[in-house]
Each structure stands twice: as C-alpha cells, then as structure tokens.
Write a protein that holds these residues in place. Structure first.
Motif, PDB file in Angstrom:
ATOM      1  N   PRO A  62       0.838  -1.208   0.000  1.00 61.83           N
ATOM      2  CA  PRO A  62       0.000   0.000   0.000  1.00 61.83           C
ATOM      3  C   PRO A  62       0.870   1.255   0.000  1.00 61.83           C
ATOM      4  O   PRO A  62       1.759   1.406   0.842  1.00 61.83           O
ATOM      5  CB  PRO A  62      -0.816  -0.106   1.285  1.00 61.83           C
ATOM      6  CG  PRO A  62      -0.347  -1.313   2.014  1.00 61.83           C
ATOM      7  CD  PRO A  62       0.677  -2.006   1.200  1.00 61.83           C
ATOM      8  N   VAL A  63       0.631   2.101  -0.985  1.00 59.88           N
ATOM      9  CA  VAL A  63       1.377   3.345  -1.143  1.00 59.88           C
ATOM     10  C   VAL A  63       0.392   4.446  -1.508  1.00 59.88           C
ATOM     11  O   VAL A  63      -0.558   4.217  -2.248  1.00 59.88           O
ATOM     12  CB  VAL A  63       2.446   3.227  -2.260  1.00 59.88           C
ATOM     13  CG1 VAL A  63       3.149   4.554  -2.504  1.00 59.88           C
ATOM     14  CG2 VAL A  63       3.445   2.139  -1.955  1.00 59.88           C
ATOM     15  N   ARG A  64       0.665   5.632  -0.982  1.00 63.33           N
ATOM     16  CA  ARG A  64      -0.143   6.802  -1.348  1.00 63.33           C
ATOM     17  C   ARG A  64       0.812   7.985  -1.444  1.00 63.33           C
ATOM     18  O   ARG A  64       1.656   8.181  -0.581  1.00 63.33           O
ATOM     19  CB  ARG A  64      -1.201   7.079  -0.293  1.00 63.33           C
ATOM     20  CG  ARG A  64      -2.114   8.208  -0.685  1.00 63.33           C
ATOM     21  CD  ARG A  64      -3.155   8.525   0.338  1.00 63.33           C
ATOM     22  NE  ARG A  64      -3.483   7.349   1.150  1.00 63.33           N
ATOM     23  CZ  ARG A  64      -4.411   7.336   2.064  1.00 63.33           C
ATOM     24  NH1 ARG A  64      -5.118   8.398   2.313  1.00 63.33           N
ATOM     25  NH2 ARG A  64      -4.651   6.254   2.773  1.00 63.33           N
ATOM     26  N   ILE A  65       0.672   8.753  -2.517  1.00 63.22           N
ATOM     27  CA  ILE A  65       1.496   9.938  -2.700  1.00 63.22           C
ATOM     28  C   ILE A  65       0.589  11.115  -3.029  1.00 63.22           C
ATOM     29  O   ILE A  65      -0.373  10.965  -3.792  1.00 63.22           O
ATOM     30  CB  ILE A  65       2.571   9.726  -3.794  1.00 63.22           C
ATOM     31  CG1 ILE A  65       3.461  10.951  -3.918  1.00 63.22           C
ATOM     32  CG2 ILE A  65       1.959   9.363  -5.115  1.00 63.22           C
ATOM     33  CD1 ILE A  65       4.678  10.751  -4.785  1.00 63.22           C
ATOM     34  N   SER A  66       0.881  12.245  -2.421  1.00 61.32           N
ATOM     35  CA  SER A  66       0.090  13.458  -2.658  1.00 61.32           C
ATOM     36  C   SER A  66       1.010  14.567  -3.133  1.00 61.32           C
ATOM     37  O   SER A  66       2.160  14.676  -2.674  1.00 61.32           O
ATOM     38  CB  SER A  66      -0.624  13.897  -1.380  1.00 61.32           C
ATOM     39  OG  SER A  66      -1.548  12.919  -0.963  1.00 61.32           O
ATOM     40  N   PHE A  67       0.513  15.372  -4.049  1.00 57.42           N
ATOM     41  CA  PHE A  67       1.261  16.502  -4.574  1.00 57.42           C
ATOM     42  C   PHE A  67       0.266  17.492  -5.171  1.00 57.42           C
ATOM     43  O   PHE A  67      -0.925  17.193  -5.304  1.00 57.42           O
ATOM     44  CB  PHE A  67       2.286  16.051  -5.626  1.00 57.42           C
ATOM     45  CG  PHE A  67       1.709  15.216  -6.739  1.00 57.42           C
ATOM     46  CD1 PHE A  67       1.262  15.795  -7.915  1.00 57.42           C
ATOM     47  CD2 PHE A  67       1.617  13.838  -6.601  1.00 57.42           C
ATOM     48  CE1 PHE A  67       0.727  15.010  -8.936  1.00 57.42           C
ATOM     49  CE2 PHE A  67       1.093  13.046  -7.613  1.00 57.42           C
ATOM     50  CZ  PHE A  67       0.641  13.643  -8.785  1.00 57.42           C
ATOM     51  N   THR A  68       0.751  18.654  -5.509  1.00 58.14           N
ATOM     52  CA  THR A  68      -0.090  19.671  -6.137  1.00 58.14           C
ATOM     53  C   THR A  68       0.261  19.723  -7.619  1.00 58.14           C
ATOM     54  O   THR A  68       1.434  19.809  -7.987  1.00 58.14           O
ATOM     55  CB  THR A  68       0.144  21.053  -5.488  1.00 58.14           C
ATOM     56  OG1 THR A  68      -0.192  20.953  -4.104  1.00 58.14           O
ATOM     57  CG2 THR A  68      -0.726  22.116  -6.136  1.00 58.14           C
TER      58      THR A  68
END
Length: 92
Positions: A62-68
């Motif tokens: 499980p991986v989650r990445i957030s960016f704009t």
C-alpha cells in the motif's frame, strides 16, 4: 461546496493505464478542461518515478502519494485511486 463536490475520485487499473496518464486525465475531467490545456506533469512530480512507484518491485504494497498539480491537490494510491481536489491550493 461540500467535500463530495470539491473532490473527484477516479478508479484506474495500473495494468491498463500508467499513473502519470491517469493523473492528467483525472484532473482534466475533474476541472473540465482538455489534458493538453494542463501544464506538464513533470512540473509537479517526476512522472517516470510516479509510474515506477506503482509498477516496480514492491508495487503490491500500500502506497499513497500526494502533490499539487496545476494548483490542485492530487493523491494517487496503489489501489488505483486518483483523488483530485477541484479547489485550487493557490491563493487567489
């Protein structure tokens, strides 16, 4: 706007579409513009690294990445979910 209206959630199958393409398509749909109207994804995140993160060794974790991207908060998850906030994070 409610949270449901402010966020758009898209489900993708990483074996059929790369995360980098999914992000561009999801954001363009969420804010109702053409994908070619958006800035290059590479201005926000390393697109090749994003794709490798969800297709390389360990991609089953499980991986989650957030960016704009283009002023909009985006979250990409290993389960194929791309969440886009329709509100911009840039000050008006």
């Amino acid at each position: 706007m409610t949270d449901e209206q402010e966020r758009a959630v898209y489900q993708h199958e990483w074996s059929h579409v790369s995360p980098s393409i999914a992000v561009v398509e999801s954001l363009s749909d969420a804010i109702r513009c053409e994908p070619t109207d958006l800035p290059a994804l590479g201005d926000a995140v390393d697109a090749d690294a994003l794709d490798r993160l969800f297709s390389g060794p360990g991609a089953d974790q499980p991986v989650r990445i957030s960016f704009t991207y283009a002023g909009h908060p985006v979250t990409v998850s290993s389960d194929g979910t791309v969440t886009v906030d329709r509100r911009t994070s840039d000050p008006v």
